[in-house]
Design a protein around this motif. Structure first.
Motif, mmCIF file in Angstrom:
data_model
loop_
_atom_site.group_PDB
_atom_site.id
_atom_site.type_symbol
_atom_site.label_atom_id
_atom_site.label_comp_id
_atom_site.label_asym_id
_atom_site.label_seq_id
_atom_site.Cartn_x
_atom_site.Cartn_y
_atom_site.Cartn_z
ATOM 1 N N PHE A 250 0.914 -1.282 -0.172
ATOM 2 C CA PHE A 250 -0.004 -0.029 0.176
ATOM 3 C C PHE A 250 0.831 1.233 0.031
ATOM 4 C CE2 PHE A 250 -2.530 -3.138 2.331
ATOM 5 C CZ PHE A 250 -3.569 -3.434 1.323
ATOM 6 N N ARG A 251 0.517 2.024 -1.000
ATOM 7 C CA ARG A 251 1.195 3.414 -1.038
ATOM 8 C C ARG A 251 0.347 4.608 -0.901
ATOM 9 N NH1 ARG A 251 5.436 4.439 -5.817
ATOM 10 N NH2 ARG A 251 3.389 4.175 -6.912
ATOM 11 N N ILE A 252 0.583 5.295 0.124
ATOM 12 C CA ILE A 252 -0.428 6.486 0.352
ATOM 13 C C ILE A 252 0.581 7.751 -0.741
ATOM 14 C CG2 ILE A 252 -1.235 8.100 1.797
ATOM 15 C CD1 ILE A 252 -1.233 6.262 3.795
ATOM 16 N N VAL A 253 -0.297 8.071 -1.492
ATOM 17 C CA VAL A 253 0.263 8.888 -2.537
ATOM 18 C C VAL A 253 -0.073 10.467 -2.598
ATOM 19 C CG1 VAL A 253 0.805 6.978 -4.203
ATOM 20 C CG2 VAL A 253 -1.395 8.189 -4.303
ATOM 21 N N ALA A 254 -1.170 10.436 -1.606
ATOM 22 C CA ALA A 254 -1.724 12.044 -1.668
ATOM 23 C C ALA A 254 -2.509 11.853 -0.214
ATOM 24 C CB ALA A 254 -2.615 12.401 -2.705
ATOM 25 N N ALA A 255 -2.445 13.105 0.374
ATOM 26 C CA ALA A 255 -3.394 13.349 1.484
ATOM 27 C C ALA A 255 -4.292 14.581 1.038
ATOM 28 C CB ALA A 255 -2.452 13.556 2.557
ATOM 29 N N GLN B 122 1.663 21.287 2.334
ATOM 30 C CA GLN B 122 2.640 20.504 3.098
ATOM 31 C C GLN B 122 3.058 19.188 2.655
ATOM 32 O OE1 GLN B 122 1.044 20.387 7.179
ATOM 33 N NE2 GLN B 122 2.880 21.611 7.821
ATOM 34 N N ASP B 123 4.217 18.764 2.973
ATOM 35 C CA ASP B 123 4.841 17.260 2.713
ATOM 36 C C ASP B 123 5.058 16.791 3.907
ATOM 37 O OD1 ASP B 123 6.095 16.394 -0.330
ATOM 38 O OD2 ASP B 123 6.739 15.491 1.466
ATOM 39 N N ILE B 124 4.222 15.738 4.104
ATOM 40 C CA ILE B 124 4.422 14.829 5.397
ATOM 41 C C ILE B 124 4.778 13.528 5.325
ATOM 42 C CG2 ILE B 124 3.099 14.158 7.402
ATOM 43 C CD1 ILE B 124 1.103 16.472 7.054
ATOM 44 N N ASP B 125 6.113 13.236 5.563
ATOM 45 C CA ASP B 125 6.524 11.952 5.426
ATOM 46 C C ASP B 125 6.632 11.665 3.795
ATOM 47 O OD1 ASP B 125 7.389 10.199 7.572
ATOM 48 O OD2 ASP B 125 5.668 11.210 8.579
ATOM 49 N N GLY B 126 6.767 12.538 3.008
ATOM 50 C CA GLY B 126 7.084 12.304 1.764
ATOM 51 C C GLY B 126 5.632 12.471 1.022
#
Lengths: 222, 222
Positions: free
Chosen positions: A115-120, A130-134
């Motif tokens: 699983f890759r979280i690619v956007a928040a 912002q950029d959180i943990d990439g």
DNA sequence: GTCTGTGAAAGTGTTCACAGCG
DNA sequence: CGCTGTGAACACTTTCACAGAC
């Protein structure tokens, strides 16, 4: 429109799928410990199930065992991953960068399972950009656009209960195939979208109920 | 030593307890919306259960309904809280102030259900002595002492899988009655201690399996 | 008429026990 | 032998359907 437990979907009970995930996890530990094969009874004992249960669960999907030997760990891992769909990568979008959402962005356990979280996404402008943990944080308004651009398959809801249904609706409209909902609210989604809900307070309540049962049993040994 | 689902404990199936928590949550929403009473069929429909299931679940514990009327929301909330044990306050200790642990310390949903995290523990000296969202962080070495001093009832495990069993052992030795385990590892605890495990990656796997089922069903319409 | 509580029926899931393979 | 895969037995859950209460 069946029962109590989980997703809905097919001929396979959701309890079986739950256990499949546990087998997979245990198999990884086993392999890390250098074990090549495992029998249904050994695997079952480690997780608190019977040997027959392990075999029946796996038999839903094929013949993975070797009589006289057991199951080859690496082989079974591959098979279970294929069954669960984690033999490929899934793009995940997370909505709600609060306390919990923030933690989920940094959670290592997801990546190792594909699983890759690619956007928040967050409604708060202070968080956008912002950029959180990439992981980049976008505005909620751009959700649909980014879901399509980044080919996001799954959505995680980590917003307050009040916004849970609206968030689910947006995710569904944007075209995700599944949703993991951490908001303490039962969202409804159309058929054709999978949904699992996790409520942390509810999990603790399962613990307290069990504790209470013991207390009550001790109090009145009827 | 039964089946697949959850805690173990008594005559009441754990699936029932799970639903009880859902009823409770829904009743709070209902009350907030100004509803005084609710029928089993209305409550069921909102959560995806049948009316009979709602009534049977509640009948395990007593006669809470009013024929011709339904259930009075406030009354039923009180009863379910009594059943689950959340009519009193529970002191909770959290072990592992990483990503997830940090988020749990700030999670609002616990307090509203009677759970108060009174202490956190971490092996990292840099974190010890800190105060996160009003919760003091202690060294893991002082766990037993603080559990007793603060009368901690329940432990939350939010450490890496490798340390999960050792953490569980410490909590049990210190005398907690129940454990909520977020580490992706099946810890074993002695009889007399309640245990519930939550694995975030596993929950996502439930979603992907369900998505895969739909894809597979669409592919071969046998 | 509305709605609960509950035995009885139906439906599911789990365990047993054994045939068959390595 | 040890171990899987599986039909048959068993246990458990859910749904049905109705008597009794308001």
């Amino acid at each position: 429109m069946p029962n109590g437990s989980r997703t809905e979907g097919g001929a396979v009970p959701s309890a079986v799928v739950n256990r499949l995930s546990m087998y997979l996890r245990e198999l990884h530990h086993l392999l890390a410990d250098g074990k090549q094969t495992i029998s249904s009874s050994q695997l079952g004992r480690r997780l608190g199930f019977t040997d027959a249960q392990v075999r029946k669960d796996l038999a839903h999907f094929g013949h993975f065992g070797h009589p006289g030997i057991g199951y080859r760990c690496d082989e079974l891992i591959d098979e279970i991953r294929k069954i669960l769909g984690t033999d490929r990568q899934w793009n995940v979008g997370l909505v709600g960068v609060g306390n919990l959402g923030h933690a989920l962005l940094g959670y290592k356990g997801f990546a190792s399972q594909g699983f890759r979280i690619v956007a928040a996404f967050d409604a708060d402008p202070a968080k956008q950009g912002q950029d959180i943990d990439g992981v980049p944080v976008y505005s909620s308004a751009s959700l649909a656009e980014e879901v399509r651009r980044l080919r996001i398959d799954l959505g995680i809801i980590a917003v307050p209960a009040t916004y849970a249904q609206a968030t689910a609706d947006m995710l569904v409209a944007a075209g995700v195939s599944g949703i993991l909902n951490f908001a303490p609210f039962t969202v409804s989604v159309p058929e054709g979208v999978s949904k699992v809900g996790v409520d942390l307070a509810r999990e603790l309540e399962q613990v307290t109920f069990s504790v209470m049962s013991r207390l009550r049993a001790a109090a009145e040994p009827s």
